[in-house]
Design a protein around this motif. Structure first.
Motif, short mmCIF file in Angstrom:
data_model
loop_
_atom_site.label_atom_id
_atom_site.label_comp_id
_atom_site.label_asym_id
_atom_site.label_seq_id
_atom_site.Cartn_x
_atom_site.Cartn_y
_atom_site.Cartn_z
N ALA A 93 66.11 40.94 -9.95
CA ALA A 93 66.00 41.58 -9.42
C ALA A 93 66.42 42.82 -8.81
O ALA A 93 67.82 42.54 -9.00
CB ALA A 93 65.37 40.79 -8.23
N LYS A 94 65.94 43.88 -8.56
CA LYS A 94 66.30 45.22 -8.73
C LYS A 94 65.30 46.34 -8.11
O LYS A 94 64.47 46.25 -7.82
CB LYS A 94 67.14 45.97 -10.53
CG LYS A 94 67.78 45.60 -11.16
CD LYS A 94 67.75 46.24 -11.94
CE LYS A 94 68.60 46.02 -13.38
NZ LYS A 94 68.91 46.50 -14.54
N GLY A 95 65.97 47.06 -7.09
CA GLY A 95 65.53 47.60 -6.14
C GLY A 95 66.54 48.26 -5.50
O GLY A 95 67.43 49.14 -5.10
N VAL A 96 65.20 48.76 -3.99
CA VAL A 96 66.08 49.56 -3.14
C VAL A 96 66.44 48.32 -2.01
O VAL A 96 65.53 48.29 -1.24
CB VAL A 96 65.47 51.17 -3.09
CG1 VAL A 96 66.15 51.87 -1.63
CG2 VAL A 96 65.35 51.85 -4.09
N ALA A 97 67.45 49.37 -0.98
CA ALA A 97 67.82 48.22 -0.38
C ALA A 97 67.71 48.86 1.49
O ALA A 97 68.04 50.09 1.45
CB ALA A 97 69.00 47.49 0.45
N VAL A 98 66.30 48.50 2.05
CA VAL A 98 66.71 48.97 3.02
C VAL A 98 66.23 48.44 4.84
O VAL A 98 66.32 46.85 4.75
CB VAL A 98 64.25 49.34 3.51
CG1 VAL A 98 64.09 50.05 4.70
CG2 VAL A 98 64.21 49.92 2.05
N LYS A 99 67.25 48.81 5.15
CA LYS A 99 67.27 47.94 6.60
C LYS A 99 67.11 48.03 8.01
O LYS A 99 65.94 49.38 8.01
CB LYS A 99 68.96 48.58 6.63
CG LYS A 99 70.11 48.02 8.22
CD LYS A 99 70.88 48.60 8.31
CE LYS A 99 71.68 48.02 9.79
NZ LYS A 99 71.39 48.77 11.25
N ASP A 100 66.08 46.71 8.05
CA ASP A 100 65.84 47.06 9.37
C ASP A 100 64.29 47.45 9.68
O ASP A 100 64.05 48.53 9.97
CB ASP A 100 66.29 47.43 10.60
CG ASP A 100 67.47 47.23 11.63
OD1 ASP A 100 67.82 46.00 11.09
OD2 ASP A 100 68.84 47.87 11.96
N LYS A 101 63.53 46.63 8.70
CA LYS A 101 62.26 47.45 7.93
C LYS A 101 61.17 46.83 9.14
O LYS A 101 61.09 45.17 8.91
CB LYS A 101 62.04 47.36 7.16
CG LYS A 101 60.40 48.02 6.44
CD LYS A 101 60.38 49.30 6.14
CE LYS A 101 59.44 49.68 5.82
NZ LYS A 101 58.67 51.77 6.28
N ASP A 102 60.73 46.88 9.79
CA ASP A 102 59.44 47.34 10.37
C ASP A 102 58.50 47.40 10.16
O ASP A 102 57.45 49.08 10.42
CB ASP A 102 59.46 47.66 11.74
CG ASP A 102 58.77 46.54 13.17
OD1 ASP A 102 58.28 46.27 12.80
OD2 ASP A 102 59.18 47.43 13.85
N LYS B 165 70.56 51.34 -4.33
CA LYS B 165 69.87 50.24 -5.24
C LYS B 165 70.57 49.03 -5.83
O LYS B 165 71.76 49.81 -6.14
CB LYS B 165 69.72 51.15 -7.03
CG LYS B 165 68.71 51.89 -6.46
CD LYS B 165 68.71 52.85 -8.38
CE LYS B 165 67.27 53.17 -8.13
NZ LYS B 165 66.65 54.44 -9.40
N VAL B 166 69.96 47.98 -5.94
CA VAL B 166 71.03 47.09 -5.83
C VAL B 166 70.40 45.81 -6.95
O VAL B 166 69.01 45.78 -6.71
CB VAL B 166 70.60 46.08 -4.68
CG1 VAL B 166 71.87 47.01 -3.61
CG2 VAL B 166 69.87 45.79 -3.51
N THR B 167 70.76 45.22 -7.29
CA THR B 167 70.49 44.19 -8.16
C THR B 167 70.73 42.34 -7.95
O THR B 167 72.76 42.66 -7.53
CB THR B 167 71.73 44.48 -9.35
OG1 THR B 167 70.25 46.27 -10.34
CG2 THR B 167 70.30 43.33 -10.67
N VAL B 168 69.90 41.62 -8.14
CA VAL B 168 70.44 40.57 -7.40
C VAL B 168 69.42 39.29 -8.98
O VAL B 168 68.99 39.64 -8.79
CB VAL B 168 69.65 39.55 -5.83
CG1 VAL B 168 70.02 38.20 -5.71
CG2 VAL B 168 70.19 40.89 -4.90
N LYS B 169 70.45 38.67 -9.07
CA LYS B 169 70.00 37.23 -9.90
C LYS B 169 69.80 35.91 -8.71
O LYS B 169 70.30 35.71 -8.50
CB LYS B 169 70.78 37.30 -10.98
CG LYS B 169 70.34 36.27 -11.95
CD LYS B 169 72.01 35.71 -12.91
CE LYS B 169 71.39 34.95 -14.35
NZ LYS B 169 72.37 34.66 -15.24
#
Length: 211
Positions: free
Chosen positions: A182-191, A131-135
């Motif tokens: 904005a908060k959510g779950v980071a997903v890498k290389d999503k196709d 889980k990450v948070t970006v402003k």
């Protein structure tokens, strides 16, 4: 809409990706999809693809994913005798790698409890499935695409030209110009297929004006 999505996914493995160029005769949007009647050389037929901004008279290019007979669209309440499910090859929805002179790792909005967009791209293997948070500032919102709202956020940072981070959510999205957490779950290389590839995307996102 679920039936359409399933059909598109199944078609990936069943049909060769033949590319067409055709003129738009009619177009209508419903349920996150564009239904477009085209003139392809001497043939006229309907195609369906994830929603696109097209108008009558446009020439579009698309790749063939699979045909269906007697397809009924519940959202349009209309049955197509024959329809081609297609992928847009003109403007695939993917992260744009902008040419920029240098990296800027720190965000002008960054706080102790948030990550910058550049940091997330640079360390995406580290942040994957966390889980990450970006402003940052909302720069674009695309609603009801594949059952999700797609929110683009920038925060003034960038890494190797990547400065736009996409968040997907089923909640009501913020407005363009809003400054949000904005908060959510980071997903890498999503196709997602059909041109929807992201080196990093944030899913199950929530947005608020306060952290």
């Amino acid at each position: 809409m679920k039936k359409i999505a399933l059909t598109l996914l199944l078609a990936i493995g069943l049909y060769a990706a033949t590319t067409h160029s055709a003129k738009v005769l009619e177009t209508m949007n419903s349920g996150g999809y564009s239904y477009i009647k085209v003139q392809d050389k001497n043939q006229k037929y309907w195609i369906a693809m994830t929603q696109r901004a097209v108008k009558v008279g446009d020439t579009i290019r698309y790749s063939e994913q699979g045909w269906m007979q007697n397809f009924h669209s519940k959202t349009l309440n209309h049955t197509f005798d024959k329809i081609l499910f297609a992928a847009d090859v003109n403007a695939p929805q993917q992260v744009q790698h902008k040419k920029t002179p240098s990296d800027i790792i720190h965000s002008k909005y960054q706080e102790k409890s948030t990550q910058s967009i550049a940091e997330l791209f640079k360390e995406r293997a580290k942040y994957a499935n966390t889980k990450v948070t970006v402003k940052g500032k909302v720069t674009k919102v695309s609603e009801a695409i594949m059952g999700l709202n797609w929110v683009h956020i920038e925060d003034g940072s960038r890494y190797k030209g990547m400065d736009d981070l996409v968040f997907t959510t089923k909640e009501n999205p913020p407005k363009v110009g809003d400054i949000v957490y904005a908060k959510g779950v980071a997903v890498k290389d999503k196709d997602f297929g059909y041109g929807y590839f992201y080196p990093l995307i944030i899913q199950e996102a929530t947005f608020s004006s306060k952290n």
